[in-house]
Scaffold this active site. Structure first.
Site, PDB file in Angstrom:
ATOM      1  N   LYS A 210       0.827  -1.190   0.000  1.00 17.81           N
ATOM      2  CA  LYS A 210       0.000   0.000   0.000  1.00 17.81           C
ATOM      3  C   LYS A 210       0.871   1.252   0.000  1.00 17.81           C
ATOM      4  CE  LYS A 210      -3.590  -2.159   2.920  1.00 17.81           C
ATOM      5  NZ  LYS A 210      -4.753  -2.092   2.025  1.00 17.81           N
ATOM      6  N   ARG A 284      -9.452 -12.308   3.021  1.00 21.10           N
ATOM      7  CA  ARG A 284     -10.244 -13.474   2.608  1.00 21.10           C
ATOM      8  C   ARG A 284      -9.456 -14.770   2.799  1.00 21.10           C
ATOM      9  NH1 ARG A 284     -10.788 -10.886  -3.219  1.00 21.10           N
ATOM     10  NH2 ARG A 284     -10.716  -9.107  -1.801  1.00 21.10           N
TER      11      ARG A 284
END
Length: 433
Positions: A210, A284
């Site tokens: 990021k 996930r």
């Protein structure tokens, strides 16, 4: 005391010199909060906005006085009269014992969620998060709680490949907490529900790193684990008498010579193989382990919660949590629970065919969808759907777009909000009846 400001509700408009439609007016050490005659939903927003305004102006000690206050209005004021640093004192005024008990339970759960989510990542790491959650639930339920913590290399040995892979790049070991709240006293009692939470205590994005601006708030990426823990705490305080499993999937997603990489293939205990196409889609991967554990517990109902996708925030902003389910009745139950608790949630689409958009040339699934026109929040939910039993019957997924404010606004201070824990607690109550 003279240095405590009294806040009184008023159905009358403020005097003209306070400005047209003024929310607050003042008389000495007393503030009048002008609600008008709108709907109660708008009144609660006005109360929270007023509390936010008072706190932001530097007022730190308040007493709620006069008529018109009830539990929901007091809670709304408390939600606005909060900031992550500093000390505040809020006297709620006269309440019945029942109102006081409910408000105290709400505040205890909400404050824990906000404080642990706002905590710095040096102090809130996988093991400390799991231990803090266990201490909170044990403080309410005592010997009705048992727990198992699996950490580090033991995760790989037990087949929890997602949590182990995501967390292996950090020196602080990943952790799976499996907490069993069983108030029945019967070791063979069926499990009513399992709550699964994403506990990424810091998310750098891994090798799909990021930017600094996007990484700064990523101490909050354990918000799902905090939310389901706070929800269980609230449900216990409200008298939950059925067996519930709490499963927290905790890791730090960092870069090192041991970190998982693009192109790695993970094979889960149910035989599904997953190609890592983006290491920043790690939530996930850990939730898949938790959902498998939840399914294996035999729970009739499963709910997972996660700060899972930026796509949910793009769709709904910071005001609504997204609700996904293949089971339409379960989605409706979650939405009704949110409405009953004065929280905001919205249904987003999920169909079995969405999982087909997670393609890989090397594994059964990719961990992201790359084709043009795919919906990021939906395909993340579709990924999770492959790890629940009975084709998703009894399962609901919350993408917590409304759980954290990167910047404060007129309703919320910067940081965690606790918005969602009441929905989950009410959902537990509804499935238990």
């Amino acid at each position: 005391m003279a240095d405590m400001m009294n806040v009184r509700l008023s159905s009358q408009a403020a005097a003209a010199h306070w400005g047209e439609g003024a929310l607050l007016s003042f008389n000495g050490d007393e503030a009048h909060l002008h609600l008008g005659s709108g709907q109660e939903k708008e009144a609660l927003r006005a109360i929270q906005r007023a509390a936010r305004r008072l706190e932001s102006s530097g007022i730190k000690r308040i007493k709620l006085v006069g008529e018109g206050w009830n539990g929901e209005r007091r809670y709304a004021f408390a939600q606005g009269f909060y900031a992550a640093k500093g000390v505040r004192e809020l006297d709620f005024g006269e309440q019945s014992d029942q109102e006081a008990a409910e408000l105290a339970a709400l505040l205890k759960a909400t404050r824990w969620v906000r404080e642990v989510t706002n905590g710095c990542p040096q102090e809130i790491y996988p093991m400390s998060l799991a231990e803090s959650a266990l201490l909170l639930i044990r403080s309410l339920a005592g010997d009705k709680v048992t727990a198992r913590i699996t950490a580090g290399e033991a995760l790989q040995e037990a087949g929890h490949i997602g949590i182990w892979s995501v967390g292996r790049g950090s020196e602080r070991e990943p952790v799976l907490l499996e907490l069993d709240y069983n108030p029945t006293g019967d070791a063979n009692a069926p499990v009513l529900a399992a709550l699964v939470g994403k506990g990424i205590t810091f998310d750098s994005g891994g090798y799909s790193m990021k930017s600094s601006d996007n990484m700064l708030p990523m101490k909050s990426d354990m918000g799902g684990a905090a939310m389901v823990t706070g929800a269980l705490a609230l449900a216990i305080s409200r008298g939950l008498n059925k067996r519930v499993k709490l499963i927290l999937c905790c890791a730090e997603n960092l870069v090192s010579g041991h970190a998982f990489k693009l192109g790695d293939i993970l094979t889960y205990r149910n035989g599904i193989s997953v190609e890592i196409q983006n290491t920043d889609a790690e939530g996930r991967l850990v939730l898949a382990d938790g959902l498998l554990a939840a399914s294996e517990s035999g729970a009739a109902y499963i709910l997972d919660a996660a700060t899972l996708t930026g796509a949910a925030k793009t769709a709904l902003g910071r005001d609504y949590n997204a609700v996904f389910a293949l089971d339409e009745a379960e989605q409706a139950r979650a939405l009704a629970a949110a409405k009953a608790e004065n929280e905001q949630a919205w249904a987003l689409p999920l169909e079995p065919w969405h999982a087909g958009q997670l393609t890989s040339a090397f594994a059964e699934l990719g961990n992201v969808a790359s084709a043009e026109g795919t919906a990021g929040a939906t395909t993340a939910a579709a990924f999770l759907s492959r790890f629940v039993r009975d084709e998703g019957k009894g399962w609901v997924h919350l993408d917590l777009a409304a759980s954290y404010q990167k910047s404060g606004n007129d309703l919320w201070a910067t940081g965690a909000k606790g918005h969602g824990l009441r929905t989950i607690a009410r959902w537990l109550q509804e499935v238990s009846e």
